[in-house]
Write an enzyme that holds these catalytic residues in place. Structure first.
Site, short mmCIF file in Angstrom:
data_model
loop_
_atom_site.label_atom_id
_atom_site.label_comp_id
_atom_site.label_asym_id
_atom_site.label_seq_id
_atom_site.Cartn_x
_atom_site.Cartn_y
_atom_site.Cartn_z
N SER A 85 0.85 -1.19 0.00
CA SER A 85 0.00 0.00 0.00
C SER A 85 0.89 1.24 0.00
CB SER A 85 -0.86 0.00 1.26
OG SER A 85 -1.52 1.23 1.42
N TYR A 101 -3.37 -1.46 10.38
CA TYR A 101 -3.31 -1.73 8.93
C TYR A 101 -2.05 -1.12 8.33
CZ TYR A 101 -4.50 -1.47 3.98
OH TYR A 101 -4.48 -1.60 2.61
#
Ligand SMILES: NC(=O)c1ccc[n+]([C@@H]2O[C@H](COP(=O)([O-])OP(=O)(O)OC[C@H]3O[C@@H](n4cnc5c(N)ncnc54)[C@H](OP(=O)(O)O)[C@@H]3O)[C@@H](O)[C@H]2O)c1
Length: 245
Positions: free
Chosen positions: A138, A151
């Protein structure tokens, strides 16, 4: 990595980024296997693309990972690509006593599972002429979004792991690729929470072109910027992303 004549397993391949990649691999003539927890989602995906091979499993469970390895390599001995795409995202207020189970679940699905799956599949991949492990990280690997703190930490760690994995597999038939998405409009974290993100096909088309060109890191938009940013630029990005709402 080559993008044709592969047998590809995509975790979390029934929806979002995983499904968009599955479609592109299928369109290029690859054999594609997808897995996920929800059988109805897997069947929905296969109804859209009947060439897909589906398997229900929970990658949070080490036995589920072992079962996935046995199903995939037992039925598809030519399997040579693993895409570690399955992931979850939770908004966690750190000062509100979040449950350790929720924290652990996110760590296990987003980090332990791709690490363990990589190690499980490597022996099989080493016997192939060409193979690849593709990890979906990400833009938040580089600059965290504070409202999804666990996360963001898992994605930073998966980026780090990907570098080590690539280094250890240098000189073997197994290449290691990182896909680095920015915010993309999928159901990640819950339906409707990522509406602000890039349109899925626009994102996936760009990633696919980069994979075809042999990129080791395929990134898009803000995630591409973050992956190359200096420390100063990352600090600015962090401030901008984490403004009080
Ligand atoms: N969308 C974004 O903005 C964005 C940005 C950067 C990175 N990413 C990454 O891209 C990947 C795909 O996410 P997405 O955006 O496409 O969201 P998504 O549509 O929610 O996809 C996640 C997939 O993972 C599967 N999954 C989750 N937990 C699992 C488990 N324990 N076992 C097996 N499968 C599991 C889900 O299926 P089941 O629920 O049926 O198991 C689902 O198909 C994730 O790693 C995510 O972190 C997304």
């Amino acid at each position: 990595m080559k993008t044709e004549s592969n047998t590809v397993l995509i975790t979390g391949g029934a929806s979002g980024i995983g499904y968009a990649l599955a479609e592109r691999f299928l369109d290029a003539g690859n054999t594609v296997l997808i897995c996920g927890r929800r059988e109805d989602k897997l069947k929905e995906a296969r109804a859209k693309r009947p060439e897909l091979h589906i398997f229900a499993c929970d990658v949070a469970d080490p036995q589920g990972r072992q079962g996935l390895l046995e199903w995939a390599t037992g039925n598809f001995p030519t399997l040579n690509v693993l895409v570690n795409n399955a992931g979850i995202q939770q908004r966690i207020a750190l000062a509100s006593s979040p449950s350790v189970e929720a924290i652990r679940n996110e760590l296990i699905i987003n980090l332990e599972a791709p690490i363990h799956l990589s190690t499980l599949f490597i022996p099989h991949f080493l016997k192939q002429k060409e193979a690849a492990i593709v990890n979906v990280t990400s833009g938040l690997s580089f600059s965290p979004l504070a409202m999804v703190p666990v996360y963001s930490a898992t994605k930073a760690a998966l980026h780090s792991f990907t570098l080590s994995l690539r280094h250890q597999l240098k000189g073997t038939p197994v290449s290691v690729v990182e896909v680095i998405p920015p915010a993309v409009d999928t159901d990640l974290g819950g339906v409707g929470l990522h509406k602000f993100g890039a349109p899925i096909d626009e994102f996936a088309d760009s990633i696919w072109e980069q994979l075809k060109d042999g990129a080791e890191e395929a990134a898009y938009g803000m995630a591409a910027e973050a992956s190359w940013a200096s420390r100063d630029q990352l600090d600015t990005m962090f401030e901008r992303m984490n403004q009080p709402r």
